[in-house]
Motif scaffolding. Structure first.
Motif, PDB file in Angstrom:
ATOM      1  N   ILE A   1     -15.519  65.484  35.286  1.00  0.00           N
ATOM      2  CA  ILE A   1     -14.733  64.241  35.465  1.00  0.00           C
ATOM      3  C   ILE A   1     -14.876  63.356  33.634  1.00  0.00           C
ATOM      4  CG2 ILE A   1     -15.504  62.188  35.771  1.00  0.00           C
ATOM      5  CD1 ILE A   1     -14.673  64.321  38.034  1.00  0.00           C
ATOM      6  N   THR A   2     -14.467  62.507  33.213  1.00  0.00           N
ATOM      7  CA  THR A   2     -14.345  61.751  32.168  1.00  0.00           C
ATOM      8  C   THR A   2     -14.952  60.012  32.592  1.00  0.00           C
ATOM      9  OG1 THR A   2     -12.909  63.115  30.615  1.00  0.00           O
ATOM     10  CG2 THR A   2     -13.475  60.902  30.650  1.00  0.00           C
ATOM     11  N   ALA A   3     -15.950  60.172  31.740  1.00  0.00           N
ATOM     12  CA  ALA A   3     -16.151  58.687  32.319  1.00  0.00           C
ATOM     13  C   ALA A   3     -15.680  57.419  31.201  1.00  0.00           C
ATOM     14  CB  ALA A   3     -17.809  58.376  32.839  1.00  0.00           C
ATOM     15  N   LYS A   4     -15.028  56.637  31.488  1.00  0.00           N
ATOM     16  CA  LYS A   4     -15.001  55.146  30.560  1.00  0.00           C
ATOM     17  C   LYS A   4     -15.265  53.914  30.436  1.00  0.00           C
ATOM     18  CE  LYS A   4      -9.884  57.696  30.055  1.00  0.00           C
ATOM     19  NZ  LYS A   4      -9.324  57.236  30.334  1.00  0.00           N
ATOM     20  N   THR A   5     -16.241  53.390  29.272  1.00  0.00           N
ATOM     21  CA  THR A   5     -17.035  52.715  29.787  1.00  0.00           C
ATOM     22  C   THR A   5     -16.285  51.617  28.695  1.00  0.00           C
ATOM     23  OG1 THR A   5     -19.033  51.187  29.988  1.00  0.00           O
ATOM     24  CG2 THR A   5     -19.248  52.944  28.498  1.00  0.00           C
ATOM     25  N   TRP A   6     -16.149  50.148  29.078  1.00  0.00           N
ATOM     26  CA  TRP A   6     -16.809  49.160  27.819  1.00  0.00           C
ATOM     27  C   TRP A   6     -17.169  47.725  28.462  1.00  0.00           C
ATOM     28  CZ3 TRP A   6     -12.821  51.023  31.162  1.00  0.00           C
ATOM     29  CH2 TRP A   6     -12.312  50.112  31.909  1.00  0.00           C
ATOM     30  N   VAL A   7     -17.654  47.373  27.468  1.00  0.00           N
ATOM     31  CA  VAL A   7     -18.288  46.046  27.805  1.00  0.00           C
ATOM     32  C   VAL A   7     -17.316  43.985  28.020  1.00  0.00           C
ATOM     33  CG1 VAL A   7     -19.890  44.187  26.777  1.00  0.00           C
ATOM     34  CG2 VAL A   7     -20.458  46.497  26.815  1.00  0.00           C
ATOM     35  N   GLY A   8     -17.657  43.390  29.066  1.00  0.00           N
ATOM     36  CA  GLY A   8     -16.876  42.616  29.611  1.00  0.00           C
ATOM     37  C   GLY A   8     -17.613  41.733  29.023  1.00  0.00           C
ATOM     38  N   ASN A   9     -17.221  40.495  30.213  1.00  0.00           N
ATOM     39  CA  ASN A   9     -17.881  39.207  29.564  1.00  0.00           C
ATOM     40  C   ASN A   9     -19.520  39.222  29.546  1.00  0.00           C
ATOM     41  OD1 ASN A   9     -18.289  36.442  29.173  1.00  0.00           O
ATOM     42  ND2 ASN A   9     -18.303  36.350  31.923  1.00  0.00           N
TER      43      ASN A   9
ATOM     44  N   ILE B   1     -29.528  37.016  25.137  1.00  0.00           N
ATOM     45  CA  ILE B   1     -28.898  38.230  24.634  1.00  0.00           C
ATOM     46  C   ILE B   1     -28.049  37.171  23.209  1.00  0.00           C
ATOM     47  CG2 ILE B   1     -26.355  39.529  23.896  1.00  0.00           C
ATOM     48  CD1 ILE B   1     -26.750  39.940  27.181  1.00  0.00           C
ATOM     49  N   ARG B   2     -28.769  37.919  22.167  1.00  0.00           N
ATOM     50  CA  ARG B   2     -28.605  37.299  21.360  1.00  0.00           C
ATOM     51  C   ARG B   2     -27.260  37.878  20.098  1.00  0.00           C
ATOM     52  NH1 ARG B   2     -31.616  32.751  21.336  1.00  0.00           N
ATOM     53  NH2 ARG B   2     -33.493  32.814  22.166  1.00  0.00           N
ATOM     54  N   GLU B   3     -26.763  37.508  18.913  1.00  0.00           N
ATOM     55  CA  GLU B   3     -25.774  37.785  17.920  1.00  0.00           C
ATOM     56  C   GLU B   3     -25.633  39.215  17.306  1.00  0.00           C
ATOM     57  OE1 GLU B   3     -22.564  36.157  13.889  1.00  0.00           O
ATOM     58  OE2 GLU B   3     -24.939  35.157  14.637  1.00  0.00           O
ATOM     59  N   ASN B   4     -27.220  39.356  17.428  1.00  0.00           N
ATOM     60  CA  ASN B   4     -27.176  41.071  16.999  1.00  0.00           C
ATOM     61  C   ASN B   4     -26.737  42.341  18.219  1.00  0.00           C
ATOM     62  OD1 ASN B   4     -29.767  40.249  18.468  1.00  0.00           O
ATOM     63  ND2 ASN B   4     -30.864  41.672  17.516  1.00  0.00           N
ATOM     64  N   ILE B   5     -27.338  41.929  19.378  1.00  0.00           N
ATOM     65  CA  ILE B   5     -27.106  42.540  20.254  1.00  0.00           C
ATOM     66  C   ILE B   5     -25.585  42.732  20.541  1.00  0.00           C
ATOM     67  CG2 ILE B   5     -27.045  42.705  22.482  1.00  0.00           C
ATOM     68  CD1 ILE B   5     -30.460  42.260  21.668  1.00  0.00           C
ATOM     69  N   LEU B   6     -24.979  40.744  20.562  1.00  0.00           N
ATOM     70  CA  LEU B   6     -23.765  40.870  21.209  1.00  0.00           C
ATOM     71  C   LEU B   6     -22.862  41.303  19.890  1.00  0.00           C
ATOM     72  CD1 LEU B   6     -22.296  38.916  22.620  1.00  0.00           C
ATOM     73  CD2 LEU B   6     -22.130  36.866  21.517  1.00  0.00           C
ATOM     74  N   ASN B   7     -22.851  41.381  18.730  1.00  0.00           N
ATOM     75  CA  ASN B   7     -22.141  42.335  17.654  1.00  0.00           C
ATOM     76  C   ASN B   7     -22.333  43.829  17.917  1.00  0.00           C
ATOM     77  OD1 ASN B   7     -21.586  40.369  16.707  1.00  0.00           O
ATOM     78  ND2 ASN B   7     -22.953  40.322  15.053  1.00  0.00           N
ATOM     79  N   LEU B   8     -23.233  44.487  18.783  1.00  0.00           N
ATOM     80  CA  LEU B   8     -22.914  45.721  19.474  1.00  0.00           C
ATOM     81  C   LEU B   8     -22.319  45.711  20.045  1.00  0.00           C
ATOM     82  CD1 LEU B   8     -26.779  46.759  18.416  1.00  0.00           C
ATOM     83  CD2 LEU B   8     -24.696  47.202  17.218  1.00  0.00           C
ATOM     84  N   LEU B   9     -22.532  45.113  21.179  1.00  0.00           N
ATOM     85  CA  LEU B   9     -21.484  45.024  22.934  1.00  0.00           C
ATOM     86  C   LEU B   9     -20.486  45.046  22.575  1.00  0.00           C
ATOM     87  CD1 LEU B   9     -23.966  43.570  25.128  1.00  0.00           C
ATOM     88  CD2 LEU B   9     -23.570  46.091  24.677  1.00  0.00           C
ATOM     89  N   LEU B  10     -20.414  44.423  21.646  1.00  0.00           N
ATOM     90  CA  LEU B  10     -18.544  43.180  21.314  1.00  0.00           C
ATOM     91  C   LEU B  10     -18.189  43.266  19.843  1.00  0.00           C
ATOM     92  CD1 LEU B  10     -19.040  40.286  24.308  1.00  0.00           C
ATOM     93  CD2 LEU B  10     -17.667  42.562  24.502  1.00  0.00           C
ATOM     94  N   PRO B  11     -17.994  44.580  19.951  1.00  0.00           N
ATOM     95  CA  PRO B  11     -17.708  44.339  17.724  1.00  0.00           C
ATOM     96  C   PRO B  11     -16.450  43.289  17.485  1.00  0.00           C
ATOM     97  CG  PRO B  11     -17.236  46.351  19.103  1.00  0.00           C
ATOM     98  CD  PRO B  11     -17.840  45.699  20.042  1.00  0.00           C
TER      99      PRO B  11
END
Length: 131
Positions: A72-80, A119-129
């Motif tokens: 199986i291949t799991a594909k993940t991404w972050v949304g809102n 969720i501060r900018e440093n984490i937001l930038n990681l999750l949603l480049p």
């Protein structure tokens, strides 16, 4: 969706239920593992150990079956992502066949107090480049 993070999964006998296919609860375990692997990848250069993520909601749509020995291949991404919550999507594929898709709402906590952490900018930038 941007290019998703991918994780390969080999189905083992422990994943199989009495109907001889992957048990629905196994997908929840995989969702947790995929999310943790993605977070570890995103924070490999800066671990951010002062934070932890917990689930507040799972939604799963099962589309097709998977069996012992399947890969199986799991594909993940972050949304809102805003405030203390972040939405994560995961799709599970056997080849090009969609097996299941999920949406999870995660809450960021302070690892010491276990209280929600904005969720501060440093984490937001990681999750949603930036695109």
């Amino acid at each position: 969706m941007d290019t998703p993070f991918k994780v390969k999964i080999k189905i083992e006998s422990i994943d199989i239920d009495n109907l001889n296919h992957v048990n629905n609860a196994v997908y929840v375990k995989w969702m947790d593992n995929v999310a943790r692997e993605h977070w570890a990848f995103l924070t490999k250069d800066n671990p951010l150990e002062e934070f932890i993520w917990v689930v507040s909601r799972h939604e799963i749509d099962y589309k097709n079956e998977a069996f012992l020995g399947d890969e199986i291949t799991a594909k993940t991404w972050v949304g809102n992502t805003r405030g203390v919550t972040s939405e994560r999507f995961i799709e599970f594929y056997k080849g090009t066949v969609l097996l299941a898709k999920s949406r999870t709402v995660w809450v960021l906590l302070n690892a010491t107090t276990f209280k929600p952490a904005r969720i501060r900018e440093n984490i937001l930038n990681l999750l949603l480049p930036a695109k």
